[in-house]
Scaffold this motif. Structure first.
Motif, short mmCIF file in Angstrom:
data_model
loop_
_atom_site.label_atom_id
_atom_site.label_comp_id
_atom_site.label_asym_id
_atom_site.label_seq_id
_atom_site.Cartn_x
_atom_site.Cartn_y
_atom_site.Cartn_z
N PHE A 39 0.87 -1.32 0.07
CA PHE A 39 0.05 0.01 -0.10
C PHE A 39 0.81 1.15 0.12
O PHE A 39 1.75 1.28 0.79
CB PHE A 39 -1.03 0.09 1.17
CG PHE A 39 -1.79 1.15 0.92
CD1 PHE A 39 -2.95 1.35 0.25
CD2 PHE A 39 -1.48 2.38 1.89
CE1 PHE A 39 -3.51 2.68 0.29
CE2 PHE A 39 -2.21 3.67 1.89
CZ PHE A 39 -3.06 3.78 1.02
N ASP A 40 0.55 1.99 -1.05
CA ASP A 40 1.31 3.17 -1.01
C ASP A 40 0.30 4.44 -1.76
O ASP A 40 -0.12 4.11 -2.90
CB ASP A 40 2.56 3.20 -1.93
CG ASP A 40 3.48 4.58 -2.09
OD1 ASP A 40 2.63 5.45 -2.61
OD2 ASP A 40 4.46 4.50 -1.65
N LEU A 41 -0.16 5.45 -1.03
CA LEU A 41 -0.99 6.17 -1.60
C LEU A 41 -0.81 6.99 -2.92
O LEU A 41 -1.43 7.18 -4.05
CB LEU A 41 -1.44 7.29 -0.62
CG LEU A 41 -2.60 8.38 -0.98
CD1 LEU A 41 -3.90 7.77 -1.49
CD2 LEU A 41 -2.77 9.47 -0.02
N ALA A 42 0.70 7.33 -2.89
CA ALA A 42 1.20 7.88 -4.43
C ALA A 42 1.05 7.13 -5.35
O ALA A 42 0.78 7.27 -6.64
CB ALA A 42 2.68 8.59 -4.13
N ARG A 43 1.31 5.64 -5.08
CA ARG A 43 1.34 4.67 -6.14
C ARG A 43 -0.20 4.55 -6.57
O ARG A 43 -0.44 4.34 -7.81
CB ARG A 43 2.06 3.27 -5.78
CG ARG A 43 2.19 2.45 -6.64
CD ARG A 43 2.77 0.98 -6.20
NE ARG A 43 2.78 -0.16 -7.08
CZ ARG A 43 3.68 -0.39 -7.77
NH1 ARG A 43 4.69 0.00 -7.92
NH2 ARG A 43 3.23 -1.43 -8.60
N SER A 44 -0.93 4.43 -5.64
CA SER A 44 -2.35 4.23 -6.00
C SER A 44 -2.82 5.32 -6.98
O SER A 44 -3.60 5.03 -7.89
CB SER A 44 -3.27 4.11 -4.57
OG SER A 44 -2.89 3.09 -4.07
N ARG A 45 -2.29 6.50 -6.40
CA ARG A 45 -2.56 7.78 -7.39
C ARG A 45 -2.24 7.46 -8.84
O ARG A 45 -2.88 7.70 -9.98
CB ARG A 45 -2.37 8.81 -6.93
CG ARG A 45 -2.48 10.06 -7.78
CD ARG A 45 -2.05 11.57 -7.17
NE ARG A 45 -2.88 11.83 -5.96
CZ ARG A 45 -3.82 12.46 -6.08
NH1 ARG A 45 -4.44 12.73 -7.08
NH2 ARG A 45 -4.61 12.84 -4.96
N GLU A 46 -1.05 7.10 -8.92
CA GLU A 46 -0.34 7.04 -10.20
C GLU A 46 -0.84 5.70 -11.05
O GLU A 46 -1.02 5.79 -12.38
CB GLU A 46 1.36 6.50 -9.92
CG GLU A 46 2.12 6.25 -11.03
CD GLU A 46 3.28 5.98 -10.68
OE1 GLU A 46 3.93 4.93 -11.14
OE2 GLU A 46 4.07 6.90 -10.07
N ARG A 47 -1.42 4.50 -10.32
CA ARG A 47 -2.08 3.34 -11.25
C ARG A 47 -3.19 4.03 -11.67
O ARG A 47 -3.50 3.62 -12.66
CB ARG A 47 -1.97 2.43 -10.22
CG ARG A 47 -0.69 1.74 -9.80
CD ARG A 47 -0.11 0.77 -10.33
NE ARG A 47 -0.73 -0.19 -11.09
CZ ARG A 47 -0.70 -1.58 -10.92
NH1 ARG A 47 0.53 -1.88 -10.01
NH2 ARG A 47 -1.39 -2.46 -11.36
N LEU A 48 -4.07 4.65 -10.94
CA LEU A 48 -5.50 5.20 -11.48
C LEU A 48 -5.32 5.99 -12.57
O LEU A 48 -5.83 5.94 -13.46
CB LEU A 48 -6.30 5.49 -10.22
CG LEU A 48 -7.69 6.08 -10.92
CD1 LEU A 48 -8.45 4.84 -11.26
CD2 LEU A 48 -8.33 6.54 -9.63
N SER A 49 -4.18 6.99 -12.30
CA SER A 49 -4.24 7.88 -13.31
C SER A 49 -3.54 7.39 -14.54
O SER A 49 -3.96 7.81 -15.78
CB SER A 49 -3.13 8.94 -12.92
OG SER A 49 -2.88 9.92 -13.85
N ALA A 50 -2.83 6.38 -14.46
CA ALA A 50 -2.52 5.56 -15.85
C ALA A 50 -3.62 4.63 -16.29
O ALA A 50 -3.59 4.88 -17.75
CB ALA A 50 -1.36 4.90 -15.46
N GLY A 51 -4.46 4.62 -15.85
CA GLY A 51 -5.62 3.74 -16.38
C GLY A 51 -6.93 4.53 -16.42
O GLY A 51 -8.06 4.14 -16.63
#
Length: 157
Positions: A39-51
């Motif tokens: 879990f990493d909030l910045a990574r979650s943001r990045e993953r959703l942004s990419a998709g």
């Protein structure tokens, strides 16, 4: 449960929905991501942004106004659709909503004569859900498992 399912609909997403959808994704994914130490909030943001591909995204809505999840189903190559996101808020899992969305996704795939592909996290409850709905594990890497639902296989059942 069937009463709830009769109250469901899909609504289009627009670019201004990103922050609300990120919060929903974090709510839905956090337990699974924590189980695998990712879990990493910045990574979650990045993953959703990419998709975040608005034309292929839909809010899952109860009674035309309560957003309880979202789904993304987009083309992947010539022979498949990718179920890139299927998230439900905490408290809405296990109530038939995911099954309703899966029926919709499979109907889209049948109409286009395409398989459905997806990726799920190791140790996620979603794995059992996808296996129960006819997806076949095709492999994995790291903490990701790759599944495919074969539209042709269902036609022969």
């Amino acid at each position: 449960m069937s009463d709830l399912v009769s109250r469901l609909s899909l609504q289009p997403v627009d670019s201004g929905d990103f922050e609300d959808m990120l919060a929903l994704r974090v709510d839905a994914m956090r337990p699974s991501l924590e189980r695998v130490g990712r879990f990493d909030l910045a990574r979650s943001r990045e993953r959703l942004s990419a998709g975040f591909v608005v034309p292929f995204m839909h809010h899952i809505v109860i009674d035309g106004e309560q957003r309880v999840g979202f789904v993304t189903l987009k083309p992947e190559g010539a022979d498949a659709l990718r179920l890139d996101h299927l998230y439900l808020r905490t408290g809405f899992q296990g109530r038939g909503i995911g099954e309703w969305v899966m029926r919709w996704a499979k109907a889209q795939a049948r109409n286009e004569r395409r398989d459905i592909t997806l990726t799920a996290l190791v140790k996620s409850d979603a794995n059992r859900f996808y296996l129960q709905h006819g997806f076949v594990l095709e492999g994995g890497e790291g903490v990701d498992l790759h599944y495919r639902w074969h539209v042709a296989a269902e036609a022969t059942c």
